[in-house]
Design an enzyme around this catalytic site. Structure first.
Site, short mmCIF file in Angstrom:
data_model
loop_
_atom_site.label_atom_id
_atom_site.label_comp_id
_atom_site.label_asym_id
_atom_site.label_seq_id
_atom_site.Cartn_x
_atom_site.Cartn_y
_atom_site.Cartn_z
N CYS A 235 -4.92 9.61 -5.31
CA CYS A 235 -5.08 9.09 -6.58
C CYS A 235 -3.92 9.31 -7.32
O CYS A 235 -3.42 8.51 -8.39
CB CYS A 235 -6.54 9.64 -7.26
N CYS B 161 -8.03 14.67 -6.29
CA CYS B 161 -7.78 13.55 -5.09
C CYS B 161 -6.22 13.40 -5.32
O CYS B 161 -5.67 12.65 -6.05
CB CYS B 161 -8.45 12.42 -5.71
#
Length: 350
Positions: A55, A52
């Site tokens: 993230c 991700c």
């Protein structure tokens, strides 16, 4: 003297801790709940994955901020949980129906859901304000879900619950939104509570959009002219953007002119990037008027926020890449503020 020195060391350690951003604990959820009970704190969970990108940006640019440490550390037991790894990650991701990353979950000291939302927010103050929603029962997802599940169906509650549910990215909500809207009479539909339906679930040329447009002055009175005009404008901008991107090359100039002239009759308060998108669509169809587009870009930029400017260039530069010269593309890309957006445009414009 020893007590004084101990106190000074303790205070220094606290100051250092608060200056280092969010302090995440390596605990299981059960351990975090026990600690939260002992310290009378809430639990903040960052659900992430190794792949991700947002993230990683949160880890790099947001969580280390001093203001986040100041806000989170005294109030929360903070956990980072890889949703795809370890014994607990996949189980908890399934428990909270997490499908987007990052997703942030806030629990009370007993482990009950208070709030959750998905998506990185690369601004410390905005992220804190989003988490603060946990303590507002009018918008906190956990509180709204309990009321909805118990059978409450007031218009205000349904609207708030559906909007909060949308932000969790845990389920498709189209059928729930349609049910909510279809059960309202005409007067009830013209309200602040229904604005999100027109903004997010109403395509151009649909009956629902026509209802919004035909009743725009009434909507302006209940929800504000700025908000309603922004929704109307975004739908027509999207029409021209599809042409710029090459998805509607069979559109005629006559049709384009008709849409442009219609928008001019709506009395919208701020056209922002609309003239650029319209001119770019015309250029895409006719291959004429490039200088007009470039001039409109320069004249429009001072009236836009950095985000609005970047979005405009995000569509314009790749969409016109076969018409613009390399130097023209480079000049436009140089105007982009966000480095990630700039990188995408560079890759897409070649």
């Amino acid at each position: 003297m020893k007590k004084v020195l101990f106190l000074l060391v303790f205070l220094c350690n606290v100051a250092i801790m608060l200056g280092q951003g969010i302090e995440f604990s390596e605990l299981t959820l059960d351990q975090a709940i026990n600690k939260a009970k002992q310290e009378n704190k809430y639990i903040f969970i960052d659900f992430y994955t190794n792949w991700c990108a947002p993230c990683k940006l949160m880890d790099r640019d947001v969580f280390p901020l001093k203001e986040l440490g100041t806000y989170f550390n005294p109030k929360f037991i903070n956990l980072k949980i890889n949703a795809e790894k370890g014994e607990e990650g996949p189980i908890l991701a399934n428990k909270y129906s997490i499908k987007a990353y990052p997703t942030f979950v806030i629990l009370d000291k007993n482990g009950d859901l208070v709030h959750m939302f998905a998506g990185g927010i690369l601004d410390g103050e905005k992220f804190i304000n989003k988490v603060r929603e946990s303590f507002n029962p009018e918008v906190a997802f956990g509180t709204l879900k309990k009321r909805f599940d118990s059978g409450e169906r007031s218009k205000k509650l349904q609207s708030a619950y559906l909007q909060s549910l949308i932000n969790t990215h845990t389920t498709k909500v189209d059928s729930l939104v349609n049910e909510f809207y279809d059960n309202l009479n005409k007067e009830e539909k013209i309200s602040k509570e229904t604005v999100f339906v027109f903004e997010m679930f109403t395509p151009l040329d649909s009956d629902r959009f026509n209802f919004l447009e035909n009743n725009r002055n009434k909507f302006r009175k209940v929800a504000g002219a700025k908000k309603i005009d922004s929704i109307l404008l975004s739908k027509y901008e999207s029409y021209f953007i599809t042409i710029v991107k090459g998805y509607s090359q069979d559109t005629s100039i006559e049709e384009l002119d008709k849409v442009k002239n219609h928008v001019e009759t709506l009395g919208l308060s701020n056209l922002k990037a609309f003239p650029v998108f319209e001119a770019a669509a015309r250029l895409k169809l006719t291959k004429e008027g490039k200088e007009n587009v470039l001039k409109k870009v320069q004249n429009t930029i001072p009236n836009l926020t950095n985000n609005e400017k970047d979005i405009m260039l995000f569509f314009i530069v790749p969409g016109l890449k076969k018409i613009l010269t390399q130097q023209e593309k480079e000049n436009l890309i140089a105007l982009v503020s966000d480095e990630n957006t700039k990188g995408y445009i560079i890759r897409s414009a070649n």
